[in-house]
Scaffold this active site. Structure first.
Site: not given
Length: 293
Positions: A44, A107, A133, A138, A161, A203
């Site tokens: 990202t 999405y 992840y 987000r 993550k 991270i």
């Protein structure tokens, strides 16, 4: 073993929007010199959402080339299309990464069955270790520990993550997935507590700006030294906040530019460069962390 202080590396760009590979090489050298344990390439923070697959793989390949085995490289292979994720996976494998990081499909909002099928298909496309992840802020999708538990037995899915900011998930994931499953924080503000609770590393976005200090904090937290970890984390508290004052990676890219590590702060649309109203706050946070801007 992938543990400790890993940086979610920015992708420097020229004013025309093309990737600035000279600056990228300097960033890799900077993190090796500063003691960072690993680099996440084109996640990202590396603007993966605006790099087409061919360019995405090229940037990952260059980072592997610049690293030359001196630091672990994790390639971003996440997409909201399973076919695209597999394409990125094959490209990252060819590039020679040590592992890959795959964000939950954003999405689309897949069901649990779809999410599991997605990750199993990606893992089956390669022999390279995969890190899940979860970043619900987000993606509009929260991958629960119970879902992760249904994937942790896949041979090359080695960790997650976790960027929900919920430190309590460390204990739950440990119970469900065992001691060998790697747990990385993806939330700088709670990373210290995440590692003290039994996580394996972080991270990090902040790591772009203060890698040496961040590495020392991680080492202390992983050693269970709460007092030292807290002392080292304190100067970075403002950075944990202001580097998200606008959408990541807008503030961190501007901060790294102020440090002279990249030649230009260009960022691809639909994101734009940091609003001048926030420049003072970011500079103050950098000064608090011992970084001159």
């Amino acid at each position: 073993m992938l543990t400790g202080s890993l940086v979610a590396l920015i992708t420097p760009m020229h004013t025309n929007g093309e990737v600035d590979y000279a600056s990228l090489k300097r960033l890799v050298e900077f993190h090796i010199e500063q003691g960072t344990d690993g680099i996440v390439a084109v996640g990202t923070t590396g603007e993966s959402a605006t790099l087409p697959a061919k360019e995405h793989i090229e940037v990952v390949s260059k980072i592997v080339e610049y690293a030359n085995g001196r630091i672990k490289v994790i390639g971003g292979n996440g997409a909201n299309s399973t076919l695209e994720a597999i394409e990125l996976t094959k490209g990252c494998e060819k590039a020679g990464v040590d592992a890959m990081l795959g964000v939950t499909p954003y999405y689309n909002k897949p069901s649990e069955a779809g999410l599991i099928a997605h990750y199993k298909a990606v893992a089956a496309a390669t022999h390279i270790p995969q890190i899940l992840y979860n970043v619900p802020g987000r993606t509009a999708l929260d991958m629960k520990p119970q879902t992760i538990a249904k994937l942790c037995d896949v041979a090359n899915i080695i960790g997650v993550k976790e960027a929900s900011g919920d430190v309590a998930r460390v204990a739950e994931l440990r119970q469900l997935c065992g001691e060998d499953f790697l747990l990385f924080s993806g939330d700088d503000a709670t990373a210290k507590e995440f590692m003290l609770a039994g996580g394996n590393g972080v991270i990090s976005v902040v790591n772009n700006v203060v890698p040496k200090l961040f590495k020392r904090m991680c080492d202390a937290a992983l050693a269970g030294d709460r007092e030292l970890a807290t002392e080292l984390d304190q100067p970075m508290r403002q950075l944990h906040d202001v580097l998200f004052i606008e959408a990541n990676p807008i503030p961190v890219k501007w901060a790294v530019l102020q440090m002279g590590l990249i030649d230009n702060g260009h960022i691809r649309l639909p994101l734009t460069e940091l609003n001048s109203d926030f420049h003072g706050q970011v500079k103050q946070a950098m000064k608090m962390a011992g970084v001159e801007a």
